[in-house]
Write an enzyme that holds these catalytic residues in place. Structure first.
Site, PDB file in Angstrom:
ATOM      1  N   HIS A   1      13.016  35.358  34.998  1.00 57.23           N
ATOM      2  CA  HIS A   1      13.673  35.261  33.691  1.00 57.23           C
ATOM      3  C   HIS A   1      13.016  36.130  32.633  1.00 57.23           C
ATOM      4  CE1 HIS A   1      13.814  31.092  35.579  1.00 57.23           C
ATOM      5  NE2 HIS A   1      15.070  31.485  35.612  1.00 57.23           N
TER       6      HIS A   1
ATOM      7  N   HIS B   1      11.760  35.729  28.908  1.00 62.14           N
ATOM      8  CA  HIS B   1      11.404  34.640  28.001  1.00 62.14           C
ATOM      9  C   HIS B   1      11.302  35.145  26.560  1.00 62.14           C
ATOM     10  CE1 HIS B   1      10.300  31.146  30.725  1.00 62.14           C
ATOM     11  NE2 HIS B   1      10.722  32.089  31.551  1.00 62.14           N
TER      12      HIS B   1
ATOM     13  N   HIS C   1      13.374  30.426  27.819  1.00 58.90           N
ATOM     14  CA  HIS C   1      14.210  31.573  28.161  1.00 58.90           C
ATOM     15  C   HIS C   1      14.780  32.217  26.893  1.00 58.90           C
ATOM     16  CE1 HIS C   1      15.243  29.898  32.436  1.00 58.90           C
ATOM     17  NE2 HIS C   1      13.955  30.035  32.227  1.00 58.90           N
TER      18      HIS C   1
ATOM     19  N   HIS D   1      21.456  26.958  30.313  1.00 62.88           N
ATOM     20  CA  HIS D   1      20.944  27.746  31.422  1.00 62.88           C
ATOM     21  C   HIS D   1      22.000  27.869  32.507  1.00 62.88           C
ATOM     22  CE1 HIS D   1      18.263  29.321  34.449  1.00 62.88           C
ATOM     23  NE2 HIS D   1      18.539  28.306  35.245  1.00 62.88           N
TER      24      HIS D   1
ATOM     25  N   HIS E   1      21.898  31.778  29.483  1.00 67.21           N
ATOM     26  CA  HIS E   1      20.898  32.418  28.635  1.00 67.21           C
ATOM     27  C   HIS E   1      20.938  33.924  28.889  1.00 67.21           C
ATOM     28  CE1 HIS E   1      18.357  28.497  29.111  1.00 67.21           C
ATOM     29  NE2 HIS E   1      19.269  28.369  28.160  1.00 67.21           N
TER      30      HIS E   1
ATOM     31  N   ASP F   1      18.582  34.785  31.690  1.00 63.85           N
ATOM     32  CA  ASP F   1      18.753  34.221  33.032  1.00 63.85           C
ATOM     33  C   ASP F   1      19.034  35.330  34.049  1.00 63.85           C
ATOM     34  OD1 ASP F   1      18.375  31.643  32.156  1.00 63.85           O
ATOM     35  OD2 ASP F   1      20.515  31.179  31.995  1.00 63.85           O
TER      36      ASP F   1
ATOM     37  N   HIS G   1       8.527  32.584  38.420  1.00 68.24           N
ATOM     38  CA  HIS G   1       8.176  31.179  38.621  1.00 68.24           C
ATOM     39  C   HIS G   1       7.763  30.894  40.060  1.00 68.24           C
ATOM     40  CE1 HIS G   1       9.614  29.546  34.695  1.00 68.24           C
ATOM     41  NE2 HIS G   1      10.292  30.683  34.710  1.00 68.24           N
TER      42      HIS G   1
ATOM     43  N   ARG H   1       4.967  28.819  35.946  1.00 62.20           N
ATOM     44  CA  ARG H   1       4.993  30.270  35.748  1.00 62.20           C
ATOM     45  C   ARG H   1       3.793  30.866  36.485  1.00 62.20           C
ATOM     46  NH1 ARG H   1       6.898  29.983  29.355  1.00 62.20           N
ATOM     47  NH2 ARG H   1       8.332  28.271  29.761  1.00 62.20           N
TER      48      ARG H   1
END
Length: 195
Positions: A91, A93, A109, A117, A126, A129, A163, A180
């Site tokens: 993603h 962020h 995000h 999401h 998002h 995403d 992630h 993360r």
């Protein structure tokens, strides 16, 4: 409090951040020439970006992500190593803030429109995403994707995050993708450096 950066990593990150914030200079002579005015039209909007990914505490996940503007979309490609085999949430962020050892200082995000999401092909999602990347049995994920209706320059200074688990593309607010494990700040790429 333990810090994420070693002195070397801090220097690299500071240099990358300085590059993100660099604004083309206009000389004093340019301002005083008759009829010469510096405007935003004189400043090139970056078309390419790069993020060098560093591991969070307790991990060794590293990588590089490259972005290039292609019309109204972004062509994104990269390579991440030292992952567990399988799918990993991937993603953009909100913040390019790497101060916390767990990566949480990067915020949630990137979601400027306030959507829920979702997956990268969802109608409402998002802006950050990107779905999942998949690591092979050696823990290497090489990927290429198109980020639709997005501009490189709007992502500068934000973070790319990998992630530890798979993004299920539906759980709120972030797909239940786990901790993360690696992240980096999106900066202006040196187009002469090549790929």
């Amino acid at each position: 409090m333990k810090r994420f950066f070693t002195p070397t990593l801090f220097t690299l990150a500071f240099t990358s951040l300085a590059a993100c914030l660099a604004i083309p200079s206009v000389s004093t002579a340019d301002h005083h020439e008759e009829g010469a005015h510096a405007t935003t039209a004189d400043v090139d909007i970056p078309k390419q970006a790069v993020a060098v990914l560093f591991p969070t505490e307790g991990n060794d996940v590293r990588g590089v992500v490259l972005m290039e503007q292609k019309g109204s979309d972004i062509a994104l490609r990269g390579k991440v190593i030292n992952l567990t085999p399988g799918k990993h949430g991937f993603h953009i962020h909100q913040y390019g803030d790497l101060r916390s050892v767990d990566g949480k200082s990067a915020g949630g995000h990137y979601a400027p429109e306030g959507h829920d999401h979702g997956g990268p092909d969802s109608d409402a999602r998002h802006a950050g995403d990107l779905g999942n990347i998949t690591a092979d049995q050696e823990g290497v994920a090489e990927f290429s994707m198109t980020v639709k209706k997005q501009k490189v320059h709007l992502l500068l200074g934000r973070a790319i995050v990998v992630h530890g688990g798979e993004d299920d593309l539906k759980s709120q607010p972030s797909g239940n993708a786990g901790p993360r494990v690696s992240l980096g700040v999106i900066g202006v790429a040196n187009e002469e450096h090549g790929s």
